[in-house]
Motif scaffolding. Structure first.
Motif, mmCIF file in Angstrom:
data_model
loop_
_atom_site.group_PDB
_atom_site.id
_atom_site.type_symbol
_atom_site.label_atom_id
_atom_site.label_comp_id
_atom_site.label_asym_id
_atom_site.label_seq_id
_atom_site.Cartn_x
_atom_site.Cartn_y
_atom_site.Cartn_z
ATOM 1 N N SER A 105 1.009 -1.290 0.239
ATOM 2 C CA SER A 105 0.033 0.112 -0.070
ATOM 3 C C SER A 105 0.783 1.184 0.074
ATOM 4 O O SER A 105 1.649 1.108 1.337
ATOM 5 C CB SER A 105 -1.268 0.054 1.372
ATOM 6 O OG SER A 105 -1.096 1.010 1.812
ATOM 7 N N PRO A 116 -6.093 -5.836 -7.366
ATOM 8 C CA PRO A 116 -5.213 -5.823 -6.896
ATOM 9 C C PRO A 116 -5.681 -5.874 -5.278
ATOM 10 O O PRO A 116 -6.394 -5.692 -4.559
ATOM 11 C CB PRO A 116 -4.639 -3.574 -6.938
ATOM 12 C CG PRO A 116 -6.637 -3.423 -6.881
ATOM 13 C CD PRO A 116 -7.200 -5.144 -7.659
ATOM 14 N N ILE A 117 -3.894 -6.551 -4.670
ATOM 15 C CA ILE A 117 -4.642 -7.273 -2.603
ATOM 16 C C ILE A 117 -3.299 -6.671 -2.298
ATOM 17 O O ILE A 117 -2.226 -6.660 -2.779
ATOM 18 C CB ILE A 117 -4.324 -8.892 -3.455
ATOM 19 C CG1 ILE A 117 -4.827 -9.371 -4.110
ATOM 20 C CG2 ILE A 117 -4.525 -9.036 -1.562
ATOM 21 C CD1 ILE A 117 -6.022 -9.638 -4.545
ATOM 22 N N VAL A 118 -3.812 -5.629 -1.158
ATOM 23 C CA VAL A 118 -2.917 -4.472 -0.921
ATOM 24 C C VAL A 118 -2.672 -5.056 0.584
ATOM 25 O O VAL A 118 -3.539 -4.729 0.979
ATOM 26 C CB VAL A 118 -3.966 -2.606 -1.492
ATOM 27 C CG1 VAL A 118 -3.166 -2.260 -0.544
ATOM 28 C CG2 VAL A 118 -3.826 -2.926 -2.604
ATOM 29 N N PHE A 119 -1.765 -5.138 1.093
ATOM 30 C CA PHE A 119 -1.194 -4.915 2.362
ATOM 31 C C PHE A 119 -0.293 -4.263 2.857
ATOM 32 O O PHE A 119 -0.342 -3.514 1.760
ATOM 33 C CB PHE A 119 -0.144 -6.273 2.340
ATOM 34 C CG PHE A 119 -1.446 -7.835 2.101
ATOM 35 C CD1 PHE A 119 -1.638 -8.046 3.065
ATOM 36 C CD2 PHE A 119 -1.408 -8.225 0.775
ATOM 37 C CE1 PHE A 119 -2.326 -9.139 3.034
ATOM 38 C CE2 PHE A 119 -1.627 -9.280 1.167
ATOM 39 C CZ PHE A 119 -2.791 -9.765 1.733
ATOM 40 N N ASP A 120 0.028 -4.015 3.843
ATOM 41 C CA ASP A 120 0.012 -2.831 4.498
ATOM 42 C C ASP A 120 2.123 -3.331 4.762
ATOM 43 O O ASP A 120 2.636 -2.201 4.625
ATOM 44 C CB ASP A 120 -0.010 -2.393 6.352
ATOM 45 C CG ASP A 120 -1.162 -1.701 6.635
ATOM 46 O OD1 ASP A 120 -1.555 -0.271 5.012
ATOM 47 O OD2 ASP A 120 -1.267 -1.200 7.316
#
Lengths: 396, 342
Positions: free
Chosen positions: B155, B176-180
């Motif tokens: 992200s 989109p697979i959004v991680f921190d």
């Protein structure tokens, strides 16, 4: 708070600084003025600092193109949409998971709370086991558990579990067919409306009849039958004017149908199960707050057990239950912001995360996000207070 | 009365906070750093080769070396650094608010970041570009075949934007697979949540060696964007900006002149005027930055030149094994080029 001494009716009026009430007023006015000056100073100071450091301010960024994708959106969204739209997408995703979480947590919580008081030893122990386990594990860990532990156990897209080749479950989520409505479908909502009106009429009539003759129909079941049955009947009579968009495997992933992403499932499960364990305790304490004499009196009228619960115990227990229940609902809504840990595109993740970082407008974005949570929480509180007032003890 | 007293305490402490913020705007970063006795350096939350703690808990990496170089220039001691690990979302706010003096955290230099965030990019310590990593079993050999793929991305990065652009330009779809954090992103990729992991190619190399089976993943040949990564400082403090900029340039110039941490002491006697200026034997080029004449000598003797840092952290001498490529000096066919010291 203190009791004011009675003003002397005789003699000269004391100067205003000796009058307690006036002094209090003056101090309050001074305090408010100080707070206002302070706030103005803070705002001005922040603006000066931002300007001095060359940081752009204002809400103009909301109309700029966002340029990034979001995996789940309830409204049309593409990477060509604006930052303002990312706000709405995030907000709707937060509301979706919160609303469904509240519904599930309420159902599970009431069931477990009542089960905890069951005279059946096994059921009562299972319920208290549930409460102690889920109440005492941090929510974030539960979210990770549902996301990573369960997700890793799922098969890849190519080896999905399937139910009749129309519903598929795999590591990418749950894929179900999407109904596409054809002309003539309009009759079905109509039938639904008719069924609801009929149910209301039936309930009123049943109540009057009950008061007049003492006889009652199982109006609840009949209404349920009407509301479900009538639209179904119309559906079949009109020849099922619905086609289904069935998901199928094309390339990497399933296409078509409705995709329920695993991030949503994990967050929803964790929020519901965690909050339900608190709600169960609230329900238990609410029911236990009702003196046992009430139950015994109802039983003495030879009311069956389910009516004792429904007509005597629960309505009184609700008065005890609702205020703490409101807090749990608010907690659930705010806890949904933990979504960012597993990548569910909620408001915090999409807007206070990605949008903030792409635009750098930290103050504006955080202010908007906080305002949203504050507004939602206040609205829920207002509704629950209204509901609480409605079920409050009516003195006759 | 008691209530009022509490309110007053609250009010004064809040006012003190606001005043603190006000004085920060006119702060002199060098002065603050010297008073504190350490450079506060914002680094990534664990990216091997760039910034990650080693098995002794010491921070190591190409980005960490920039922090150490600045500390060596300011204090004559490369260890005088306090590392603050930041994820992509936190990094700019941490720098803007003064939590860190310097951000050395594989950050892409873009117009928006340079012009609207109140930041200055102090040079480029790694030229990079976005690539894709994918499971070997899927049999994909080009990014053009990724239509419909689910893609794990971190992200708040330029990657998130550039990937969306690339797929749109090539008329392809993606989820989109959004991680921190990069750790969560890799977790999502390993769990099979996405087909593709995307990031700067250097990061992909770093992340790949953290996988349980690195050979199972391949990095596709396409590099779809320009990602010049470098240290960042706050706007409005030109002296500090110069210190960070020239610490990096000193490392590049040292490599070009063949000055290394090994030979820097004998090089002090060098007849070459360029080297004499770099090492403070001819003139004092640290003066203009408020540093002493040995500033570059301290950097090179304690941290090494750019080439040494590269080889040790990301090059062939490291597990990452990234070739110099365009990160070679301009004299060696690359584009790394530092202005002269004179």
């Amino acid at each position: 708070m203190s009791v004011r001494p009675k003003a002397h009716s005789l003699g000269p009026k004391p100067p205003f600084w000796r009058d307690r009430a006036k002094r209090a007023l003056i101090f309050q006015a001074l305090l408010i003025a100080a707070v206002v000056v302070f706030l103005l100073y803070i705002i001005g100071n922040t603006q000066d600092n931002l300007a001095a450091r060359g940081i752009t301010t204002g809400f103009g960024f909301l109309t700029n193109t966002a340029g990034f994708g979001i995996v789940q959106s309830l409204i049309d969204y593409s990477s060509q949409s604006t930052y303002g739209r990312t706000f709405v997408v995030g907000l709707l995703n937060t509301l979706l998971v919160s609303a469904l979480g509240i519904i599930a947590a309420t159902i599970i919580g009431f069931t477990v709370g009542i089960a905890r008081l069951s005279p059946n030893w096994l059921i009562a122990r299972l319920a208290s086991g549930y409460i102690e386990i889920f109440r005492n594990i941090p929510l974030l860990l539960q979210i990770f558990f549902w996301y990573f532990a369960v997700l890793r156990a799922m098969p890849s897209a190519r080896d999905s579990y399937s139910l009749g080749e129309v519903i598929f479950l795999n590591v990418r989520g749950l894929y179900v067919p999407e109904p596409l409505f054809e002309s003539g479908f309009g009759l079905i909502p109509l039938a639904f409306g008719v069924a609801i009106v009929a149910s209301i009429a039936l309930t009123i009539w049943n109540k009057r009849r009950h008061e007049a003759t003492g006889q009652r129909l199982p109006a609840g079941w009949i209404s349920l039958g009407l509301i479900v049955g009538l639209p179904l009947l119309v559906l079949f009579v009109t020849g099922v004017p619905v086609t289904w968009d069935v998901p199928e495997l094309r390339g990497f992933n399933f296409r078509g149908g409705i995709t329920i992403i695993p991030e949503f499932l994990a967050l929803w499960l964790a929020l519901s199960i965690y909050t339900a364990s608190f709600i169960a305790e609230i329900v238990r304490s609410g029911i236990q707050a009702i003196p046992h004499g009430q139950t015994e009196a109802a039983q003495a009228l030879s009311l069956p057990q389910n009516l004792v619960l429904r007509l005597v115990v629960v309505p009184q227990a609700l008065r005890v239950i609702i205020p703490p229940l409101t807090s749990q609902y608010l907690n659930l809504i705010k806890n949904s912001s933990l979504a960012t840990a597993i990548g569910y595109p909620d408001l915090v993740s999409v807007f206070a995360g990605t949008t903030l970082n792409q635009t750098g407008q930290a103050i504006e974005v955080i202010a908007m996000t906080m305002a949203v949570y504050l507004t939602i929480s206040l609205l829920v509180s207002m509704f629950m207070n209204w509901f609480n007032a409605r079920v409050a003890l009516v003195e006759r | 009365m008691r209530d009022n007293k509490n309110k007053w305490v609250l009010l004064t402490s809040a006012a003190a906070l606001a005043l603190g913020t006000a004085s920060l705007a006119s702060a002199n970063t060098l002065q603050n750093t010297i008073e504190r006795g350490a450079v506060q350096c914002g680094v990534s939350d664990g990216l091997p080769g760039f910034s990650a703690p080693d098995d002794q808990g010491e921070w190591q990496g190409l980005d960490v070396d920039v922090c150490r170089a600045v500390a060596a220039a300011v204090f004559g001691d490369a260890e005088a650094v306090r590392y603050i690990s930041l994820n992509a979302v936190e990094r700019f706010t941490a720098l803007q608010s003064g939590e860190v003096d310097l951000l050395s955290r594989n950050t892409t230099w873009t117009t928006t970041r340079d012009t609207t965030l109140g930041l200055n990019f102090a040079g480029v310590n790694f030229y990079d570009g976005i690539g894709f990593m994918i499971n070997r079993d899927l049999g994909v050999s080009s990014a053009k075949e990724l239509d419909g793929a689910a893609i794990c991305v971190q992200s708040g990065t330029t990657t998130e934007l550039n990937v969306a652009d690339y797929f749109r330009a090539n008329d392809m779809q993606f989820d989109p697979i959004v991680f921190d954090t990069s750790e969560q992103t890799v977790g999502g990729y390993e769990a099979g949540r996405c087909d593709v992991l995307t990031s700067d190619t250097s990061q992909l190399a770093a992340l790949r060696i953290q996988l349980s089976d690195p050979d199972q993943s391949v990095i596709l040949p396409e590099v779809i964007s320009k990602e010049p990564l470098g240290p960042v400082v706050r706007q409005g403090d030109d002296q500090w900006f110069n210190i960070v900029k020239w610490s990096l340039f000193a490392m590049l110039n040292a490599e070009e002149m063949g000055v290394t941490s090994e030979n820097v002491d004998e090089m002090r006697n060098s007849e070459d005027p360029d080297i004499a200026r770099l090492l403070g034997q001819d003139g004092n080029y640290g003066e203009g930055m408020g540093l002493d004449a040995n500033w570059a000598y301290n950097i090179i003797s304690q941290v090494g030149n750019y080439g040494e840092s590269y080889e040790r952290n990301v090059g062939m001498g490291s597990p990452l094994q990234i070739e110099r490529g365009i990160n070679a000096l301009w004299t060696e066919g690359g584009i790394q080029y530092a202005p002269p010291i004179r």
